[in-house]
Design a protein around this motif. Structure first.
Motif, PDB file in Angstrom:
ATOM      1  N   THR A  65     -36.401 -35.938 -54.171  1.00  0.00           N
ATOM      2  CA  THR A  65     -37.708 -35.276 -54.183  1.00  0.00           C
ATOM      3  C   THR A  65     -38.705 -36.084 -55.007  1.00  0.00           C
ATOM      4  O   THR A  65     -38.406 -36.483 -56.138  1.00  0.00           O
ATOM      5  N   PHE A  66     -39.882 -36.323 -54.416  1.00  0.00           N
ATOM      6  CA  PHE A  66     -40.966 -37.044 -55.078  1.00  0.00           C
ATOM      7  C   PHE A  66     -42.252 -36.242 -54.904  1.00  0.00           C
ATOM      8  O   PHE A  66     -42.653 -35.966 -53.777  1.00  0.00           O
ATOM      9  N   ASN A  67     -42.874 -35.879 -56.005  1.00  0.00           N
ATOM     10  CA  ASN A  67     -44.147 -35.144 -55.940  1.00  0.00           C
ATOM     11  C   ASN A  67     -44.064 -33.931 -55.012  1.00  0.00           C
ATOM     12  O   ASN A  67     -44.996 -33.644 -54.258  1.00  0.00           O
ATOM     13  N   GLY A  68     -42.932 -33.247 -55.044  1.00  0.00           N
ATOM     14  CA  GLY A  68     -42.747 -32.059 -54.230  1.00  0.00           C
ATOM     15  C   GLY A  68     -42.365 -32.313 -52.787  1.00  0.00           C
ATOM     16  O   GLY A  68     -42.246 -31.372 -51.995  1.00  0.00           O
ATOM     17  N   VAL A  69     -42.146 -33.582 -52.419  1.00  0.00           N
ATOM     18  CA  VAL A  69     -41.783 -33.937 -51.050  1.00  0.00           C
ATOM     19  C   VAL A  69     -40.395 -34.558 -51.035  1.00  0.00           C
ATOM     20  O   VAL A  69     -40.103 -35.469 -51.822  1.00  0.00           O
ATOM     21  N   LYS A  70     -39.528 -34.051 -50.159  1.00  0.00           N
ATOM     22  CA  LYS A  70     -38.179 -34.611 -50.026  1.00  0.00           C
ATOM     23  C   LYS A  70     -38.217 -35.761 -49.014  1.00  0.00           C
ATOM     24  O   LYS A  70     -38.676 -35.588 -47.885  1.00  0.00           O
ATOM     25  N   LEU A  71     -37.719 -36.915 -49.440  1.00  0.00           N
ATOM     26  CA  LEU A  71     -37.752 -38.103 -48.593  1.00  0.00           C
ATOM     27  C   LEU A  71     -36.360 -38.717 -48.476  1.00  0.00           C
ATOM     28  O   LEU A  71     -35.546 -38.622 -49.399  1.00  0.00           O
ATOM     29  N   PRO A  72     -36.070 -39.359 -47.331  1.00  0.00           N
ATOM     30  CA  PRO A  72     -34.770 -39.995 -47.162  1.00  0.00           C
ATOM     31  C   PRO A  72     -34.684 -41.277 -47.992  1.00  0.00           C
ATOM     32  O   PRO A  72     -35.470 -42.198 -47.805  1.00  0.00           O
ATOM     33  N   VAL A  73     -33.759 -41.315 -48.931  1.00  0.00           N
ATOM     34  CA  VAL A  73     -33.614 -42.505 -49.766  1.00  0.00           C
ATOM     35  C   VAL A  73     -32.409 -43.345 -49.352  1.00  0.00           C
ATOM     36  O   VAL A  73     -32.318 -44.522 -49.709  1.00  0.00           O
ATOM     37  N   LYS A  74     -31.515 -42.735 -48.590  1.00  0.00           N
ATOM     38  CA  LYS A  74     -30.358 -43.497 -48.111  1.00  0.00           C
ATOM     39  C   LYS A  74     -29.957 -42.975 -46.735  1.00  0.00           C
ATOM     40  O   LYS A  74     -29.838 -41.758 -46.533  1.00  0.00           O
ATOM     41  N   ARG A  75     -29.769 -43.917 -45.811  1.00  0.00           N
ATOM     42  CA  ARG A  75     -29.383 -43.549 -44.453  1.00  0.00           C
ATOM     43  C   ARG A  75     -28.170 -44.389 -44.065  1.00  0.00           C
ATOM     44  O   ARG A  75     -28.146 -45.602 -44.262  1.00  0.00           O
ATOM     45  N   TYR A  76     -27.186 -43.723 -43.488  1.00  0.00           N
ATOM     46  CA  TYR A  76     -25.945 -44.364 -43.075  1.00  0.00           C
ATOM     47  C   TYR A  76     -25.863 -44.289 -41.555  1.00  0.00           C
ATOM     48  O   TYR A  76     -25.884 -43.193 -40.987  1.00  0.00           O
ATOM     49  N   ILE A  77     -25.762 -45.439 -40.900  1.00  0.00           N
ATOM     50  CA  ILE A  77     -25.797 -45.482 -39.439  1.00  0.00           C
ATOM     51  C   ILE A  77     -24.425 -45.875 -38.893  1.00  0.00           C
ATOM     52  O   ILE A  77     -23.826 -46.870 -39.330  1.00  0.00           O
ATOM     53  N   TYR A  78     -23.960 -45.081 -37.931  1.00  0.00           N
ATOM     54  CA  TYR A  78     -22.663 -45.305 -37.297  1.00  0.00           C
ATOM     55  C   TYR A  78     -22.913 -45.630 -35.825  1.00  0.00           C
ATOM     56  O   TYR A  78     -23.414 -44.792 -35.074  1.00  0.00           O
ATOM     57  N   MET A  79     -22.543 -46.835 -35.418  1.00  0.00           N
ATOM     58  CA  MET A  79     -22.763 -47.270 -34.047  1.00  0.00           C
ATOM     59  C   MET A  79     -21.519 -47.000 -33.197  1.00  0.00           C
ATOM     60  O   MET A  79     -20.384 -47.183 -33.664  1.00  0.00           O
ATOM     61  N   PRO A  80     -21.710 -46.583 -31.941  1.00  0.00           N
ATOM     62  CA  PRO A  80     -20.548 -46.399 -31.064  1.00  0.00           C
ATOM     63  C   PRO A  80     -19.957 -47.741 -30.650  1.00  0.00           C
ATOM     64  O   PRO A  80     -20.686 -48.723 -30.440  1.00  0.00           O
TER      65      PRO A  80
END
Length: 264
Positions: free
Chosen positions: A215-230
C-alpha cells in the motif's frame, strides 16, 4: 390447468433464484477497485517512478529499468541499465524508451534509433509495462466485457472467478488480451489470474500470474508478480518462469510529457 400453472411458477421461481445467486461480475470488479484504492486516488498522485526488475530465474537473465509514468495521458518512459531479455539484448550500454502522446521513441547511449521493428517493440513494452502497473484500475475501461464463471477454493481461500474480454469494435484493436480473474472473497483483491497474449502467439487464457501487493498513499499496487508459462503439454510449471519486481516506488515528482521526449 391449475396444477400446470403452479408447476410453471415453481420452475420460473427456481430459475430466477438460480440466476440471482450469481454475483454481478462488474460489481465484483468495482468492489476490487475500491479495495485497491480507486483510479481517482491513483490519478491524484500525478506520476510515478520505480525500479523494475524483470527476471527470468531459469535462464538467469533480466531487464532492469527505471520506469516513469504520467497517469494523465498515459505517457511512459524507461531507462534500461540491464537489458538481456526483451530490450535490445545484443546492444551494449544504456537503452532509453519513451511513449509520449502515443508515439514511441528509443535511444542507445544517447543516439536515437530509427529501426521500425525496435520502435514497434518499444511501443509494445511501454504500453505493456504501464498496463501491468495500473491493470486493476483499467478492468472496466470502455470495451471490456465481464462474465461471472463460478467459484473456486485454492489452498483454503475462496475466490470469485470473473472473465474479462474486449469488444474489438470499441477498443479499435483486432486482437485483445483476455483475463480470468481470481477475486479473493475476503480481501476483494485479485490474488492471481490467467491471461492470453495474442501479440506473443498465446491466444488462449493460459498464462498464470500471481500477485503480491503493498500500500502506497492509500493505494494498493502490485510490487511482485510471478508468471507461470504453459509448457508444450499445456501444463503450468511449479516454479515461475518470470518474476517481476517493482521497488523504490515514488509519486508526484512533477514529470511532464516534455521530460519524456528523447533527443539525440
Amino acid at each position: 390447468m391449475k396444477v400446470h400453472l403452479i408447476t410453471l411458477c415453481v420452475i420460473l421461481f427456481q430459475l430466477s433464484d438460480g440466476i440471482a445467486q450469481n454475483p454481478n461480475p462488474t460489481k465484483l470488479i468495482e468492489e476490487m477497485q475500491a479495495a485497491v484504492g480507486s483510479w481517482d486516488n491513483l490519478h491524484a498522485l500525478k506520476d510515478v517512478s520505480f525500479t523494475y526488475d524483470y527476471h527470468s530465474p531459469q535462464a538467469n537473465l533480466r531487464d532492469v529499468s527505471t520506469e516513469r509514468y504520467i497517469f494523465e495521458g498515459e505517457h511512459s518512459w524507461a531507462e534500461y541499465t540491464t537489458h538481456q531479455i526483451n530490450v535490445m539484448p545484443q546492444a551494449e550500454g544504456v537503452v532509453i524508451q519513451a511513449l509520449v502522446d502515443g508515439l514511441p521513441s528509443c535511444s542507445v547511449n544517447g543516439k536515437l534509433v530509427t529501426d521500425k521493428e525496435i520502435l514497434g517493440g518499444t511501443d509494445f513494452l511501454r504500453r505493456a509495462n504501464y498496463f501491468w502497473f495500473v491493470m486493476n484500475f483499467k478492468l472496466n475501461d470502455p470495451g471490456t466485457i465481464h462474465a461471472y464463471v463460478g467459484e473456486e477454493s485454492l489452498d483454503g481461500t475462496a475466490y470469485h472467478k470473473v472473465r474479462v474480454t474486449y469488444d474489438s469494435g470499441k477498443t479499435g484493436k483486432p486482437q485483445n488480451d483476455g483475463y480470468l480473474l481470481y477475486i479473493n472473497k475476503d480481501t476483494k483483491l485479485v490474488d492471481q489470474f490467467y491471461f492470453s497474449l495474442p501479440a506473443m502467439g498465446v491466444n488462449e487464457i493460459a498464462i498464470k500470474m500471481k500477485v503480491d501487493y503493498e500500500t502506497f498513499n492509500g493505494v494498493k499496487l502490485p510490487v511482485k508478480r510471478y508468471i507461470y508459462m504453459p509448457g508444450k503439454d499445456g501444463k503450468l510449471g511449479t516454479e515461475p518462469g518470470l518474476v517481476q519486481t517493482s521497488s523504490n516506488i515514488k509519486f508526484n515528482s512533477g514529470f511532464t510529457p516534455a521530460d519524456f521526449k528523447l533527443k539525440g
